[in-house]
Design an enzyme around this catalytic site. Structure first.
Site, PDB file in Angstrom:
ATOM      1  N   PRO A  81      36.140  13.081  62.101  1.00 50.92           N
ATOM      2  CG  PRO A  81      34.083  13.464  61.071  1.00 50.92           C
ATOM      3  CD  PRO A  81      35.563  13.523  60.823  1.00 50.92           C
ATOM      4  CG  ASN A  82      31.986  11.118  65.586  1.00 47.82           C
ATOM      5  OD1 ASN A  82      31.679  11.803  66.565  1.00 47.82           O
ATOM      6  ND2 ASN A  82      31.336  11.205  64.438  1.00 47.82           N
TER       7      ASN A  82
ATOM      8  NE  ARG B 187      32.525   6.375  65.768  1.00 53.93           N
ATOM      9  CZ  ARG B 187      32.989   6.606  64.573  1.00 53.93           C
ATOM     10  NH1 ARG B 187      34.259   6.819  64.390  1.00 53.93           N
ATOM     11  NH2 ARG B 187      32.165   6.664  63.556  1.00 53.93           N
TER      12      ARG B 187
ATOM     13  CE1 TYR C  97      34.690   2.626  62.829  1.00 58.01           C
ATOM     14  CE2 TYR C  97      32.912   3.004  64.408  1.00 58.01           C
ATOM     15  CZ  TYR C  97      33.393   3.056  63.120  1.00 58.01           C
ATOM     16  OH  TYR C  97      32.602   3.521  62.100  1.00 58.01           O
TER      17      TYR C  97
ATOM     18  CG  ASN D 231      39.658   6.835  59.290  1.00 56.97           C
ATOM     19  OD1 ASN D 231      38.672   7.165  58.632  1.00 56.97           O
ATOM     20  ND2 ASN D 231      39.631   5.866  60.179  1.00 56.97           N
TER      21      ASN D 231
ATOM     22  CB  ALA E 228      31.106  10.677  58.937  1.00 56.54           C
TER      23      ALA E 228
ATOM     24  CG  HIS F  49      31.072   7.692  53.718  1.00 52.79           C
ATOM     25  ND1 HIS F  49      31.798   6.685  53.130  1.00 52.79           N
ATOM     26  CD2 HIS F  49      31.174   7.495  55.066  1.00 52.79           C
ATOM     27  CE1 HIS F  49      32.312   5.904  54.084  1.00 52.79           C
ATOM     28  NE2 HIS F  49      31.947   6.383  55.266  1.00 52.79           N
TER      29      HIS F  49
ATOM     30  CD  GLU G  37      39.696   6.154  51.365  1.00 52.71           C
ATOM     31  OE1 GLU G  37      40.063   5.847  50.198  1.00 52.71           O
ATOM     32  OE2 GLU G  37      38.508   6.314  51.677  1.00 52.71           O
TER      33      GLU G  37
ATOM     34  CG  HIS H 111      37.968   3.804  55.713  1.00 54.84           C
ATOM     35  ND1 HIS H 111      37.402   4.968  56.164  1.00 54.84           N
ATOM     36  CD2 HIS H 111      38.288   4.003  54.417  1.00 54.84           C
ATOM     37  CE1 HIS H 111      37.379   5.850  55.172  1.00 54.84           C
ATOM     38  NE2 HIS H 111      37.918   5.290  54.101  1.00 54.84           N
ATOM     39  CB  ILE H 112      39.074   1.358  62.080  1.00 54.60           C
ATOM     40  CG1 ILE H 112      40.121   2.434  62.427  1.00 54.60           C
ATOM     41  CG2 ILE H 112      39.040   0.252  63.137  1.00 54.60           C
ATOM     42  CD1 ILE H 112      39.777   3.288  63.638  1.00 54.60           C
ATOM     43  CB  SER H 113      34.839  -0.610  60.008  1.00 56.14           C
ATOM     44  OG  SER H 113      34.435   0.535  59.277  1.00 56.14           O
TER      45      SER H 113
ATOM     46  NE  ARG I 222      30.336  -0.061  59.464  1.00 58.91           N
ATOM     47  CZ  ARG I 222      30.675   0.988  60.218  1.00 58.91           C
ATOM     48  NH1 ARG I 222      31.885   1.524  60.096  1.00 58.91           N
ATOM     49  NH2 ARG I 222      29.824   1.502  61.075  1.00 58.91           N
TER      50      ARG I 222
ATOM     51  NE  ARG J 113      28.782   3.169  58.238  1.00 56.45           N
ATOM     52  CZ  ARG J 113      28.801   4.191  59.097  1.00 56.45           C
ATOM     53  NH1 ARG J 113      29.729   5.108  59.018  1.00 56.45           N
ATOM     54  NH2 ARG J 113      27.883   4.300  60.035  1.00 56.45           N
TER      55      ARG J 113
HETATM   56  C1  DQA Z   1      35.476   4.859  59.396  1.00 56.30           C
HETATM   57  C2  DQA Z   1      34.266   4.382  58.602  1.00 56.30           C
HETATM   58  C3  DQA Z   1      33.308   5.528  58.353  1.00 56.30           C
HETATM   59  O1  DQA Z   1      32.194   5.095  57.605  1.00 56.30           O
HETATM   60  C4  DQA Z   1      32.799   6.071  59.673  1.00 56.30           C
HETATM   61  O2  DQA Z   1      31.959   7.178  59.450  1.00 56.30           O
HETATM   62  C5  DQA Z   1      33.893   6.402  60.609  1.00 56.30           C
HETATM   63  C6  DQA Z   1      35.061   5.546  60.688  1.00 56.30           C
HETATM   64  C7  DQA Z   1      36.424   3.705  59.774  1.00 56.30           C
HETATM   65  O3  DQA Z   1      37.535   3.996  60.186  1.00 56.30           O
HETATM   66  O4  DQA Z   1      36.052   2.540  59.661  1.00 56.30           O
HETATM   67  O5  DQA Z   1      33.784   7.345  61.388  1.00 56.30           O
HETATM   68  O6  DQA Z   1      36.219   5.773  58.602  1.00 56.30           O
END
Ligand code: DQA
Length: 148
Positions: A9-10, A17, A22, A73, A76, A79, A97, A99-101, A106, A110
């Site tokens: 999502p997102n 965003r 990101y 990825n 959200a 978690h 797996e 994650h961009i961040s 954080r 997370r």
């Molecule tokens: C994320 C980190 C997650 O905590 C967050 O909800 C995202 C993006 C990342 O790619 O850093 O939507 O997965």
């Protein structure tokens, strides 16, 4: 070799965003970047982005006997989703797996990742390059498996 790249999502909102976290590049930029590397590696790719947990579960199930590796990825859902963890366990496809961040640096909520319990490797905080590292890892793993 076929790799399924799943984004949760997102992540369709990349570029808009929270660019401070990101980046300014879009989801299509991400797909193009991965496709380019995949072509260089001789790897086939399929891309799937969804904002819906059940659709992600369905896609993972459909990868059974189809994909040789998954890059995910879960955004959200990382978690919260035991359903995505269970789907990955069910198909038993090598999974990385991404994650961009850096989720470890954080908010506390997370820090827990259900998917990490099944992933062969977790790559965090490397921006879009994390997906390329995941692709390299899975394609090299194929070479290692062939050599055994
Ligand atoms: C994320 C980190 C997650 O905590 C967050 O909800 C995202 C993006 C990342 O790619 O850093 O939507 O997965």
């Amino acid at each position: 070799m076929k790799i399924l790249v799943i984004n949760g999502p997102n992540l369709n909102m990349l570029g808009i965003r929270e660019p401070g976290i990101y980046g300014k590049s879009t989801y299509s930029d991400l797909v193009e970047m991965i496709k380019k590397r995949a072509e260089a590696l001789g790897v086939q790719t399929e891309f799937f982005q969804s904002n819906h947990e059940g659709d992600i579960v369905d896609k993972i199930q459909a990868a059974y006997n189809d994909a040789d590796g998954i890059i995910i990825n879960p955004a959200a859902y990382t978690h919260t989703s035991i359903a995505i963890l269970d789907a990955l366990k069910a198909v038993a496809i090598p999974t990385v797996e991404v994650h961009i961040s850096d989720i470890s640096q954080r908010e506390d909520f997370r820090k827990l990742s259900y998917v990490s319990l099944i992933a062969q490797k977790t790559i965090c905080g490397k921006g879009f390059d994390g997906y390329l590292e995941a692709l390299d890892y899975l394609s090299h793993r194929r070479v290692e498996l062939r050599m055994v």
